[in-house]
Scaffold this motif. Structure first.
Motif, PDB file in Angstrom:
ATOM      1  N   LEU A 211     -10.163  -4.742  -2.868  1.00 45.81           N
ATOM      2  CA  LEU A 211     -11.378  -4.845  -2.057  1.00 45.81           C
ATOM      3  C   LEU A 211     -11.375  -6.161  -1.283  1.00 45.81           C
ATOM      4  O   LEU A 211     -11.615  -6.181  -0.070  1.00 45.81           O
ATOM      5  N   LEU A 212     -11.103  -7.244  -1.968  1.00 44.85           N
ATOM      6  CA  LEU A 212     -11.068  -8.552  -1.315  1.00 44.85           C
ATOM      7  C   LEU A 212      -9.985  -8.584  -0.224  1.00 44.85           C
ATOM      8  O   LEU A 212     -10.229  -9.065   0.891  1.00 44.85           O
ATOM      9  N   ALA A 213      -8.806  -8.041  -0.523  1.00 44.45           N
ATOM     10  CA  ALA A 213      -7.720  -8.003   0.459  1.00 44.45           C
ATOM     11  C   ALA A 213      -8.121  -7.180   1.681  1.00 44.45           C
ATOM     12  O   ALA A 213      -7.864  -7.581   2.827  1.00 44.45           O
ATOM     13  N   ARG A 214      -8.767  -6.035   1.440  1.00 37.35           N
ATOM     14  CA  ARG A 214      -9.231  -5.183   2.545  1.00 37.35           C
ATOM     15  C   ARG A 214     -10.202  -5.930   3.437  1.00 37.35           C
ATOM     16  O   ARG A 214     -10.104  -5.888   4.665  1.00 37.35           O
ATOM     17  N   LEU A 215     -11.176  -6.586   2.818  1.00 40.53           N
ATOM     18  CA  LEU A 215     -12.220  -7.261   3.590  1.00 40.53           C
ATOM     19  C   LEU A 215     -11.689  -8.468   4.361  1.00 40.53           C
ATOM     20  O   LEU A 215     -12.063  -8.683   5.520  1.00 40.53           O
TER      21      LEU A 215
ATOM     22  N   GLY B  15       0.104 -15.389   4.816  1.00 44.85           N
ATOM     23  CA  GLY B  15      -0.942 -15.030   3.852  1.00 44.85           C
ATOM     24  C   GLY B  15      -1.513 -13.652   4.131  1.00 44.85           C
ATOM     25  O   GLY B  15      -1.721 -12.851   3.212  1.00 44.85           O
ATOM     26  N   LEU B  16      -1.745 -13.354   5.401  1.00 50.39           N
ATOM     27  CA  LEU B  16      -2.257 -12.026   5.768  1.00 50.39           C
ATOM     28  C   LEU B  16      -1.208 -10.947   5.505  1.00 50.39           C
ATOM     29  O   LEU B  16      -1.554  -9.828   5.103  1.00 50.39           O
ATOM     30  N   LEU B  17       0.052 -11.277   5.690  1.00 47.89           N
ATOM     31  CA  LEU B  17       1.138 -10.341   5.376  1.00 47.89           C
ATOM     32  C   LEU B  17       1.171 -10.047   3.873  1.00 47.89           C
ATOM     33  O   LEU B  17       1.375  -8.896   3.463  1.00 47.89           O
ATOM     34  N   VAL B  18       0.922 -11.045   3.056  1.00 47.08           N
ATOM     35  CA  VAL B  18       0.846 -10.845   1.601  1.00 47.08           C
ATOM     36  C   VAL B  18      -0.295  -9.886   1.265  1.00 47.08           C
ATOM     37  O   VAL B  18      -0.144  -8.972   0.445  1.00 47.08           O
ATOM     38  N   LEU B  19      -1.448 -10.054   1.916  1.00 47.91           N
ATOM     39  CA  LEU B  19      -2.571  -9.142   1.683  1.00 47.91           C
ATOM     40  C   LEU B  19      -2.207  -7.719   2.099  1.00 47.91           C
ATOM     41  O   LEU B  19      -2.534  -6.754   1.386  1.00 47.91           O
TER      42      LEU B  19
ATOM     43  N   LEU C 272     -11.393  -2.114  11.310  1.00 47.84           N
ATOM     44  CA  LEU C 272     -12.467  -1.214  10.867  1.00 47.84           C
ATOM     45  C   LEU C 272     -11.993  -0.285   9.751  1.00 47.84           C
ATOM     46  O   LEU C 272     -12.714  -0.060   8.775  1.00 47.84           O
ATOM     47  N   LEU C 273     -10.785   0.268   9.897  1.00 48.76           N
ATOM     48  CA  LEU C 273     -10.247   1.145   8.845  1.00 48.76           C
ATOM     49  C   LEU C 273     -10.148   0.406   7.513  1.00 48.76           C
ATOM     50  O   LEU C 273     -10.509   0.948   6.465  1.00 48.76           O
ATOM     51  N   LEU C 274      -9.669  -0.821   7.559  1.00 52.26           N
ATOM     52  CA  LEU C 274      -9.541  -1.586   6.317  1.00 52.26           C
ATOM     53  C   LEU C 274     -10.904  -1.930   5.726  1.00 52.26           C
ATOM     54  O   LEU C 274     -11.109  -1.814   4.515  1.00 52.26           O
ATOM     55  N   ILE C 275     -11.829  -2.338   6.552  1.00 51.19           N
ATOM     56  CA  ILE C 275     -13.148  -2.730   6.048  1.00 51.19           C
ATOM     57  C   ILE C 275     -13.853  -1.554   5.381  1.00 51.19           C
ATOM     58  O   ILE C 275     -14.427  -1.704   4.304  1.00 51.19           O
ATOM     59  N   VAL C 276     -13.809  -0.375   6.010  1.00 52.07           N
ATOM     60  CA  VAL C 276     -14.494   0.773   5.406  1.00 52.07           C
ATOM     61  C   VAL C 276     -13.658   1.435   4.318  1.00 52.07           C
ATOM     62  O   VAL C 276     -14.181   2.213   3.527  1.00 52.07           O
ATOM     63  N   GLY C 277     -12.375   1.109   4.275  1.00 48.09           N
ATOM     64  CA  GLY C 277     -11.528   1.652   3.208  1.00 48.09           C
ATOM     65  C   GLY C 277     -11.065   3.062   3.451  1.00 48.09           C
ATOM     66  O   GLY C 277     -11.025   3.883   2.533  1.00 48.09           O
ATOM     67  N   TYR C 278     -10.675   3.361   4.668  1.00 48.94           N
ATOM     68  CA  TYR C 278     -10.163   4.692   4.989  1.00 48.94           C
ATOM     69  C   TYR C 278      -8.764   4.546   5.574  1.00 48.94           C
ATOM     70  O   TYR C 278      -8.555   3.764   6.500  1.00 48.94           O
ATOM     71  N   GLY C 279      -7.806   5.278   5.020  1.00 51.65           N
ATOM     72  CA  GLY C 279      -6.428   5.151   5.482  1.00 51.65           C
ATOM     73  C   GLY C 279      -5.876   3.770   5.210  1.00 51.65           C
ATOM     74  O   GLY C 279      -5.173   3.189   6.043  1.00 51.65           O
ATOM     75  N   VAL C 280      -6.183   3.238   4.036  1.00 51.55           N
ATOM     76  CA  VAL C 280      -5.852   1.852   3.719  1.00 51.55           C
ATOM     77  C   VAL C 280      -4.343   1.605   3.758  1.00 51.55           C
ATOM     78  O   VAL C 280      -3.892   0.625   4.369  1.00 51.55           O
TER      79      VAL C 280
END
Length: 161
Positions: free
Chosen positions: A12-16, A130-134, A67-75
């Motif tokens: 969740l934290l990584a997505r956000l 860092g973002l690549l790690v997420l 947007l896809l990552l924030i809402v958690g669709y097609g993560v």
């Protein structure tokens, strides 16, 4: 490997974080495609004319992925695309640094030539690593709390009445 109970919270934290950065980066560039094209042009990597296309299209892709990552669709696929973007961004910034260009990355709007002492290549590369790690985390552990698309075995903390 069995997932730990805290994996969905880390995801969740990584997505956000990753989604938020992608969304903000795209939103700050989408309103001025010429400035975005100027930032792309400053890297001196693409043939003439492609910088305008990339400057126009890239912000919309960043917003969509965010947007896809924030809402958690097609993560998983969104994280894969974000990861590819990070690799390309790291390579582009590294290339500019290695060739002695003095540019602002244009990652959050702006971009183009700057004074040689004003470059922030190391910080930009470390941020993107860092973002690549997420993105990598989300590839391997895409299921998370409060996602539109979730594993039925992952409790979201919301119960049906």
């Amino acid at each position: 490997m069995k997932q730990q109970p805290w994996f969905p919270w880390v995801s969740l934290l990584a997505r956000l974080v990753l989604g938020g950065v992608m969304l903000v980066a795209g939103a700050l560039k989408v309103t001025d495609p010429e400035v975005a094209a100027q930032a792309v042009r400053a890297y001196e990597l693409l043939p003439s004319g492609f910088d305008s296309i990339v400057g126009l299209v890239l912000p919309f892709l960043e917003i969509a992925i965010g947007l896809l990552l924030i809402v958690g669709y097609g993560v998983r696929p969104a994280a894969a695309v974000a990861g590819v973007f990070m690799v390309v961004f790291i390579a582009a910034v590294s290339s500019a640094w290695a060739r002695g260009l003095a540019i602002d990355c244009g990652c959050f709007g702006g971009g183009g030539q700057v004074a040689p002492g004003q470059t922030k290549y190391l910080q930009e590369i470390l941020r993107d690593v860092g973002l690549l790690v997420l993105a990598g985390w989300l590839w391997f552990s895409p299921r998370s709390k409060f996602a539109l698309e979730s594993d039925p075995h992952v409790s979201t903390g919301v119960t049906a009445s």
